[in-house]
Write a protein that holds these residues in place. Structure first.
Motif, mmCIF file in Angstrom:
data_model
loop_
_atom_site.group_PDB
_atom_site.id
_atom_site.type_symbol
_atom_site.label_atom_id
_atom_site.label_comp_id
_atom_site.label_asym_id
_atom_site.label_seq_id
_atom_site.Cartn_x
_atom_site.Cartn_y
_atom_site.Cartn_z
ATOM 1 N N LEU A 88 -52.150 -2.799 -33.779
ATOM 2 C CA LEU A 88 -53.345 -2.007 -34.085
ATOM 3 C C LEU A 88 -52.993 -0.796 -34.944
ATOM 4 O O LEU A 88 -53.719 -0.464 -35.894
ATOM 5 C CB LEU A 88 -53.998 -1.548 -32.778
ATOM 6 C CG LEU A 88 -55.298 -0.749 -32.908
ATOM 7 C CD1 LEU A 88 -56.382 -1.605 -33.556
ATOM 8 C CD2 LEU A 88 -55.760 -0.257 -31.544
ATOM 9 N N THR A 133 -49.410 -4.299 -40.665
ATOM 10 C CA THR A 133 -49.441 -3.862 -42.062
ATOM 11 C C THR A 133 -49.445 -5.037 -43.035
ATOM 12 O O THR A 133 -49.995 -4.940 -44.133
ATOM 13 C CB THR A 133 -48.237 -2.953 -42.384
ATOM 14 O OG1 THR A 133 -47.015 -3.661 -42.133
ATOM 15 C CG2 THR A 133 -48.276 -1.692 -41.556
ATOM 16 N N ARG A 182 -52.313 -2.155 -38.430
ATOM 17 C CA ARG A 182 -53.515 -2.698 -39.082
ATOM 18 C C ARG A 182 -54.473 -1.589 -39.516
ATOM 19 O O ARG A 182 -55.093 -1.670 -40.575
ATOM 20 C CB ARG A 182 -54.222 -3.660 -38.123
ATOM 21 C CG ARG A 182 -55.268 -4.555 -38.768
ATOM 22 C CD ARG A 182 -54.620 -5.481 -39.798
ATOM 23 N NE ARG A 182 -55.579 -6.318 -40.465
ATOM 24 C CZ ARG A 182 -55.818 -7.589 -40.141
ATOM 25 N NH1 ARG A 182 -55.136 -8.154 -39.157
ATOM 26 N NH2 ARG A 182 -56.692 -8.306 -40.817
ATOM 27 N N THR A 183 -54.603 -0.546 -38.701
ATOM 28 C CA THR A 183 -55.554 0.524 -39.014
ATOM 29 C C THR A 183 -54.926 1.643 -39.839
ATOM 30 O O THR A 183 -55.584 2.229 -40.707
ATOM 31 C CB THR A 183 -56.136 1.114 -37.719
ATOM 32 O OG1 THR A 183 -55.066 1.598 -36.887
ATOM 33 C CG2 THR A 183 -56.934 0.072 -36.947
ATOM 34 N N GLY A 184 -53.656 1.953 -39.562
ATOM 35 C CA GLY A 184 -53.014 3.055 -40.272
ATOM 36 C C GLY A 184 -52.359 2.641 -41.572
ATOM 37 O O GLY A 184 -52.299 3.408 -42.524
#
Length: 237
Positions: A78, A136, A81-83
């Motif tokens: 997570l 990523t 994927r988000t950062g």
């Protein structure tokens, strides 16, 4: 029954196991698996030794360890994927994940696909960055979850099984391992050196072959040019 005497690097985890037991196992594995430097693998082995000596339940350890490993890696996923890479490059150095190390790990991850998610569980460094890199690179979550769960089960099964089997005999076993570790390290060094030499030789051979191919193509091109020149000369005559 008294707690077993833990040797070497396992010894400093004894107070954690004595006071917190299963909670210490789950927490350290959880935080290690989304990048925080923690002795997750070490405490798994130590807890399994305790179980082999009758202090803890090996099945409870296995269930907690597998769950913590999967949840920890999914937190890492997570984060990745988000950062994204920008987040990792900015904050990764605080968990020893420099941009250079991350780049090498990401290249390895991309080349090997989903199977590396399972294998990474057994590789120091990749184990901690596994989920972040998967996030990523955009690996589908269900695919990551499947390979990651398989890796967690195999990893826990291996180390928990070894620790549990050792049990109260961990001291003599550790002494035997320590006695021969120098020879093992020398053997590993020789093996690594041989693999490096093999890689360098293959790479040079490939470059030489490519150079020969280019030279042959160059000669063929020159021959074709000379033939065209002769044809034009005959046509002019």
């Amino acid at each position: 029954m008294a707690s077993p005497s833990l040797p070497g690097p396992l010894a400093y985890l004894a107070p954690l196991l004595d006071h917190y037991g299963y909670l210490a196992v789950g927490l350290l594995i959880l935080v290690e698996d989304f990048g925080v430097p923690a002795p997750g693998e070490t405490i798994l082995i130590a807890a399994a030794v305790y179980a082999g000596a009758g202090q803890l339940n090996i099945f409870a350890i296995a269930v907690i360890a597998v769950a913590a490993a999967i949840v920890g890696d999914n937190i890492g996923y997570l984060i990745g994927r988000t950062g994204g890479r920008a987040f990792v490059h900015r904050w990764g150095r605080y968990i020893f994940l420099t941009p250079e190390r991350f780049g090498r790990a990401e290249d390895f991850f991309t080349r090997n696909g989903g199977k590396v998610v399972t294998i990474a569980r057994f590789v120091e460094g990749l184990r901690q960055a596994n989920g972040i890199i998967a996030g990523t690179t955009g690996m589908p979550w269900l695919r990551f979850l499947a390979f990651n769960s398989l890796g967690a089960v195999l990893w826990v099964g291996l180390w928990a099984g070894l620790g549990y089997t050792a049990g109260t005999n961990i001291g003599p076993i550790y002494d035997e391992i320590s006695r021969y570790q120098t020879y093992v390290l020398i053997g590993l060094g020789v093996l690594i050196a041989a693999l490096v030499v093999r890689h360098v030789v293959r790479r040079r051979r490939r470059r030489t072959d490519e150079g020969h191919d280019e030279a042959e193509k160059g000669e063929e091109t020159k021959a074709e040019e000379r033939a065209r020149d002769r044809a034009r000369d005959r046509a002019d005559d």
